[in-house]
Design an enzyme around this catalytic site. Structure first.
Site, PDB file in Angstrom:
ATOM      1  N   ASP A   1       0.792  -1.163  -0.109  1.00 31.50           N
ATOM      2  CA  ASP A   1       0.235  -0.027  -0.018  1.00 31.50           C
ATOM      3  C   ASP A   1       0.923   1.083   0.117  1.00 31.50           C
ATOM      4  O   ASP A   1       1.722   1.309   0.932  1.00 31.50           O
ATOM      5  CB  ASP A   1      -0.929   0.019   1.296  1.00 31.50           C
ATOM      6  CG  ASP A   1      -2.006   0.828   0.904  1.00 31.50           C
ATOM      7  OD1 ASP A   1      -1.898   2.052   0.911  1.00 31.50           O
ATOM      8  OD2 ASP A   1      -3.228   0.565   1.258  1.00 31.50           O
TER       9      ASP A   1
ATOM     10  N   SER B   1      -6.995   4.697  -1.480  1.00 27.93           N
ATOM     11  CA  SER B   1      -7.154   3.102  -1.958  1.00 27.93           C
ATOM     12  C   SER B   1      -8.263   2.465  -1.899  1.00 27.93           C
ATOM     13  O   SER B   1      -8.305   1.188  -2.706  1.00 27.93           O
ATOM     14  CB  SER B   1      -6.463   2.423  -0.310  1.00 27.93           C
ATOM     15  OG  SER B   1      -5.185   2.881  -0.351  1.00 27.93           O
TER      16      SER B   1
ATOM     17  N   ASP C   1     -10.230  -2.674   6.339  1.00 28.88           N
ATOM     18  CA  ASP C   1      -9.783  -1.561   5.531  1.00 28.88           C
ATOM     19  C   ASP C   1      -9.735  -1.722   4.184  1.00 28.88           C
ATOM     20  O   ASP C   1     -10.021  -2.612   3.613  1.00 28.88           O
ATOM     21  CB  ASP C   1      -8.363  -1.061   5.824  1.00 28.88           C
ATOM     22  CG  ASP C   1      -7.596   0.200   5.657  1.00 28.88           C
ATOM     23  OD1 ASP C   1      -8.700   1.013   5.435  1.00 28.88           O
ATOM     24  OD2 ASP C   1      -6.533   0.497   6.057  1.00 28.88           O
TER      25      ASP C   1
ATOM     26  N   THR D   1      -7.997  -1.819   1.241  1.00 26.98           N
ATOM     27  CA  THR D   1      -7.682  -2.862   0.201  1.00 26.98           C
ATOM     28  C   THR D   1      -7.895  -4.277   0.351  1.00 26.98           C
ATOM     29  O   THR D   1      -8.424  -4.757  -0.709  1.00 26.98           O
ATOM     30  CB  THR D   1      -5.825  -2.755   0.245  1.00 26.98           C
ATOM     31  OG1 THR D   1      -5.536  -1.436  -0.039  1.00 26.98           O
ATOM     32  CG2 THR D   1      -5.553  -3.645  -0.495  1.00 26.98           C
TER      33      THR D   1
ATOM     34  N   ARG E   1     -15.953   3.684   2.488  1.00 30.17           N
ATOM     35  CA  ARG E   1     -14.814   2.610   3.126  1.00 30.17           C
ATOM     36  C   ARG E   1     -14.866   2.660   4.430  1.00 30.17           C
ATOM     37  O   ARG E   1     -14.423   1.714   5.112  1.00 30.17           O
ATOM     38  CB  ARG E   1     -13.484   2.997   2.775  1.00 30.17           C
ATOM     39  CG  ARG E   1     -13.057   4.608   2.859  1.00 30.17           C
ATOM     40  CD  ARG E   1     -11.536   4.862   2.440  1.00 30.17           C
ATOM     41  NE  ARG E   1     -10.556   4.021   3.188  1.00 30.17           N
ATOM     42  CZ  ARG E   1      -9.420   4.285   3.010  1.00 30.17           C
ATOM     43  NH1 ARG E   1      -8.973   5.151   2.025  1.00 30.17           N
ATOM     44  NH2 ARG E   1      -8.214   3.633   3.734  1.00 30.17           N
TER      45      ARG E   1
ATOM     46  N   GLU F   1      -1.641  -7.811   1.761  1.00 35.61           N
ATOM     47  CA  GLU F   1      -1.408  -6.628   1.663  1.00 35.61           C
ATOM     48  C   GLU F   1      -0.321  -6.046   2.875  1.00 35.61           C
ATOM     49  O   GLU F   1      -0.573  -6.391   4.178  1.00 35.61           O
ATOM     50  CB  GLU F   1      -2.496  -5.672   1.869  1.00 35.61           C
ATOM     51  CG  GLU F   1      -2.213  -4.193   1.795  1.00 35.61           C
ATOM     52  CD  GLU F   1      -3.208  -3.369   2.467  1.00 35.61           C
ATOM     53  OE1 GLU F   1      -3.404  -2.054   2.258  1.00 35.61           O
ATOM     54  OE2 GLU F   1      -4.098  -3.921   3.196  1.00 35.61           O
TER      55      GLU F   1
ATOM     56  N   LYS G   1       0.595   4.043   5.614  1.00 41.26           N
ATOM     57  CA  LYS G   1       0.215   4.552   7.013  1.00 41.26           C
ATOM     58  C   LYS G   1       1.148   5.193   7.477  1.00 41.26           C
ATOM     59  O   LYS G   1       1.062   6.412   8.002  1.00 41.26           O
ATOM     60  CB  LYS G   1      -0.415   3.509   7.714  1.00 41.26           C
ATOM     61  CG  LYS G   1      -1.830   2.890   7.214  1.00 41.26           C
ATOM     62  CD  LYS G   1      -2.286   2.039   8.198  1.00 41.26           C
ATOM     63  CE  LYS G   1      -3.505   1.101   7.672  1.00 41.26           C
ATOM     64  NZ  LYS G   1      -4.437   2.217   6.946  1.00 41.26           N
TER      65      LYS G   1
ATOM     66  N   HIS H   1       1.953   8.436   5.392  1.00 41.42           N
ATOM     67  CA  HIS H   1       1.202   9.403   5.814  1.00 41.42           C
ATOM     68  C   HIS H   1       1.898  10.150   7.240  1.00 41.42           C
ATOM     69  O   HIS H   1       1.481  11.311   7.140  1.00 41.42           O
ATOM     70  CB  HIS H   1      -0.161   8.973   6.215  1.00 41.42           C
ATOM     71  CG  HIS H   1      -1.253   8.702   4.807  1.00 41.42           C
ATOM     72  ND1 HIS H   1      -1.352   9.513   4.185  1.00 41.42           N
ATOM     73  CD2 HIS H   1      -1.854   7.489   4.579  1.00 41.42           C
ATOM     74  CE1 HIS H   1      -2.231   9.088   3.248  1.00 41.42           C
ATOM     75  NE2 HIS H   1      -2.335   7.856   3.540  1.00 41.42           N
TER      76      HIS H   1
ATOM     77  N   ASP I   1      -1.116   0.112  -4.617  1.00 33.44           N
ATOM     78  CA  ASP I   1      -2.564   0.669  -5.073  1.00 33.44           C
ATOM     79  C   ASP I   1      -2.436   1.922  -5.590  1.00 33.44           C
ATOM     80  O   ASP I   1      -3.070   2.729  -6.505  1.00 33.44           O
ATOM     81  CB  ASP I   1      -3.436   0.598  -3.725  1.00 33.44           C
ATOM     82  CG  ASP I   1      -2.774   1.123  -2.697  1.00 33.44           C
ATOM     83  OD1 ASP I   1      -1.740   1.438  -2.430  1.00 33.44           O
ATOM     84  OD2 ASP I   1      -3.420   1.199  -1.603  1.00 33.44           O
ATOM     85  N   HIS I   2      -1.373   2.795  -5.170  1.00 31.19           N
ATOM     86  CA  HIS I   2      -1.140   4.134  -5.361  1.00 31.19           C
ATOM     87  C   HIS I   2       0.330   4.582  -4.937  1.00 31.19           C
ATOM     88  O   HIS I   2       0.852   3.886  -4.054  1.00 31.19           O
ATOM     89  CB  HIS I   2      -2.083   5.230  -4.696  1.00 31.19           C
ATOM     90  CG  HIS I   2      -2.090   4.924  -3.455  1.00 31.19           C
ATOM     91  ND1 HIS I   2      -1.309   5.501  -2.483  1.00 31.19           N
ATOM     92  CD2 HIS I   2      -3.038   4.672  -2.623  1.00 31.19           C
ATOM     93  CE1 HIS I   2      -1.489   5.134  -1.285  1.00 31.19           C
ATOM     94  NE2 HIS I   2      -2.839   4.731  -1.085  1.00 31.19           N
TER      95      HIS I   2
ATOM     96  N   HIS J   1      -1.210  10.916  -0.707  1.00 27.50           N
ATOM     97  CA  HIS J   1      -0.827  10.303  -1.689  1.00 27.50           C
ATOM     98  C   HIS J   1      -0.388  11.342  -3.026  1.00 27.50           C
ATOM     99  O   HIS J   1      -0.558  12.272  -3.087  1.00 27.50           O
ATOM    100  CB  HIS J   1      -1.833   9.377  -2.313  1.00 27.50           C
ATOM    101  CG  HIS J   1      -2.629   8.618  -1.267  1.00 27.50           C
ATOM    102  ND1 HIS J   1      -3.836   7.856  -1.510  1.00 27.50           N
ATOM    103  CD2 HIS J   1      -2.170   8.211  -0.123  1.00 27.50           C
ATOM    104  CE1 HIS J   1      -4.199   7.226  -0.384  1.00 27.50           C
ATOM    105  NE2 HIS J   1      -2.989   7.404   0.451  1.00 27.50           N
TER     106      HIS J   1
END
Length: 460
Positions: free
Chosen positions: A56, A110, A169, A171, A182, A335, A341, A344, A382-383, A426
């Site tokens: 992730d 995500s 979560d 994903t 989500r 994942e 996380k 971030h 994912d990104h 992101h």
């Protein structure tokens, strides 16, 4: 969607030297000719087993940071870098609006990115395997959003879901639920945020992500998120019946520590809930700071006490041990969630440790694939995210941290997409994808993220 490459076209590409197998290190005086190895690796058959491993937020930058810290610039390549077929995926999503045409969004979260490979369809931020609408709080339609888990289960395959985040979560939830937001992890969350999709709604909805995961009857579901599963079921507020009880009544064995996970070898489906929220990271935090930054040229990351929680590798091994008993094969999504996380949070060591967790899991999957060549292994993200390697003499704006790599050299990493250390976001850059096994060559080139869905379910 890009057209499927034929064997002849791939062979021509190989002859042109566009793809390599393995990694050439700086000490190699002449890079080897890998044409024969590439031809031998091409396999157009339909895989029996699929292992999809997601980092992730793991863009090229996060991979490079992990490689330099762990092995150094001249050291051994990461396991992920040894996969023979590589490409990149575009991750854009859709912006909510009147429709039926929706503007593209270039920096997705995500939920829509996981939906892209799980269903082959685009959607908007926060939305999981569900179509678009005028806004995030307005549910869309689930029609046409059949997921990888649903498709593979209909083919008789065993299904596994592993994550170091809450298992509800975005994903891990995308292939195992359909919901507009989500944040609707458990029944209480859904009653508050997605009331029209609760099981008690009129007409009845599919319920929270946790309830839908039980209803999907996943053979293995491992991660954090116990607090979501401990919420009261819809229609049973104030009673002791929770989603955990609901799972047990549907034939699940619930395990809550790594010893119980390693010991279980029974016939029941397995629900592992190893933390109330997200699982602990491998390393203690090193949070970036404004000038003079955090860390130093001699700073090393230190191991965190994770108590009785299993590692990503331990969960993956347990999942494969359970799933491989199915004669029709299996589909497993794994994942490493906290690369994102900790990115971030501007936490350099936390991020590095989760990249290491992912890579040792990739190495295990590659060994399994060697023994079981009818298995397709795919590794992607994912990104992309914010961290960037900058000069160790540079004083970048914003937040940065410095660590000593395996080379004994300083590596400075800057976090520059947020105005607070914990507010990084992101980015919209394409992400890497790599694979080995049947149909692995279909990841080659620059593709849209939705294309991955067709490789995962096995092109005819």
């Amino acid at each position: 969607m890009l057209p499927k490459r034929t064997l002849a076209a791939l062979t021509a590409t190989v002859a042109a030297g566009a793809v390599t197998v393995g990694v050439v290190v700086a000490s190699d005086p002449v890079p080897p000719d890998n044409g024969a190895a590439i031809k031998a690796a091409i396999d157009s058959s339909t895989p029996k087993n699929v292992i999809l491993i997601i980092g992730d937020g793991m863009g090229d930058s996060e991979l490079t940071i992990g490689r330099y810290y762990q092995n150094g610039a001249k050291g051994a390549p990461l396991a992920t870098e040894k996969l023979p077929f590589t490409g990149s995926l575009l991750t854009w999503n859709l912006e909510y609006g009147a429709g039926p045409d929706y503007d593209p969004g270039y920096v997705p979260d995500s939920a829509p990115t996981a939906t892209a490979w799980s269903t082959g369809k685009k959607t908007g931020d926060a939305r999981l395997s569900q179509g678009m609408s005028t806004g995030e709080t307005v549910p869309g339609s689930n029609a046409g959003f059949e997921t990888t888990f649903e498709i593979m289960k209909s083919r008789g395959k065993a299904i596994g879901n592993v994550a170091t985040s809450e298992i509800t979560d975005a994903t891990p939830a995308a292939p195992s639920s359909h919901i507009s937001r989500r944040a609707c992890h458990g029944p209480a969350d859904t009653r508050s945020l997605c009331p029209a999709e609760a099981k008690t709604a009129i007409p009845a909805g599919l319920g929270s992500i946790a309830e839908q995961q039980v209803d999907h009857l996943l053979d293995v579901n491992l991660g954090g998120g116990k607090n979501r599963y401990a919420q009261d079921l819809d229609g049973n507020v104030g009673t002791p019946e929770t989603v955990i009880d609901y799972a047990v009544s549907n034939g699940y064995k619930v395990v809550e520590d790594k010893a119980a996970l390693a010991a279980y070898n029974g016939p029941k489906k397995v629900l592992g809930l190893f933390n109330g929220g997200n699982m602990r990271t491998k390393y203690n935090p090193l949070v970036a700071a404004p000038t003079p930054g955090a860390g130093s040229e001699t700073t090393k990351c230190t191991l965190q006490d994770r108590g009785n929680e299993p590692s990503l590798l331990e969960m993956t091994r347990a999942a494969v041990r359970k799933l491989r008993n199915d004669s029709d094969g299996f589909f497993l999504q794994v994942e490493s969630a906290s690369i994102d996380k900790r990115d971030h949070a501007s936490d350099l060591c936390g991020q590095i440790g989760e990249t290491e967790q992912l890579d040792e899991t990739v190495a295990y999957a590659m060994e399994f694939q060697k023994r079981n060549p009818d298995t397709l292994v795919i590794v992607t993200a994912d990104h992309s995210h914010t961290s960037q390697i900058v000069s160790p003499t540079q004083d970048p704006p914003g937040f940065y941290a410095t660590v000593e790599t395996a080379d004994g050299a300083p590596m400075r990493v800057s976090y520059g997409t947020g105005k607070s250390a914990g507010g990084q976001s992101h980015t919209g850059a394409r992400v890497p994808v790599a694979a080995v096994g049947p149909q692995a060559s279909n990841v080659m080139g620059a593709r849209d993220q939705t294309d991955l869905f067709h490789t995962l379910i096995g092109r005819p």
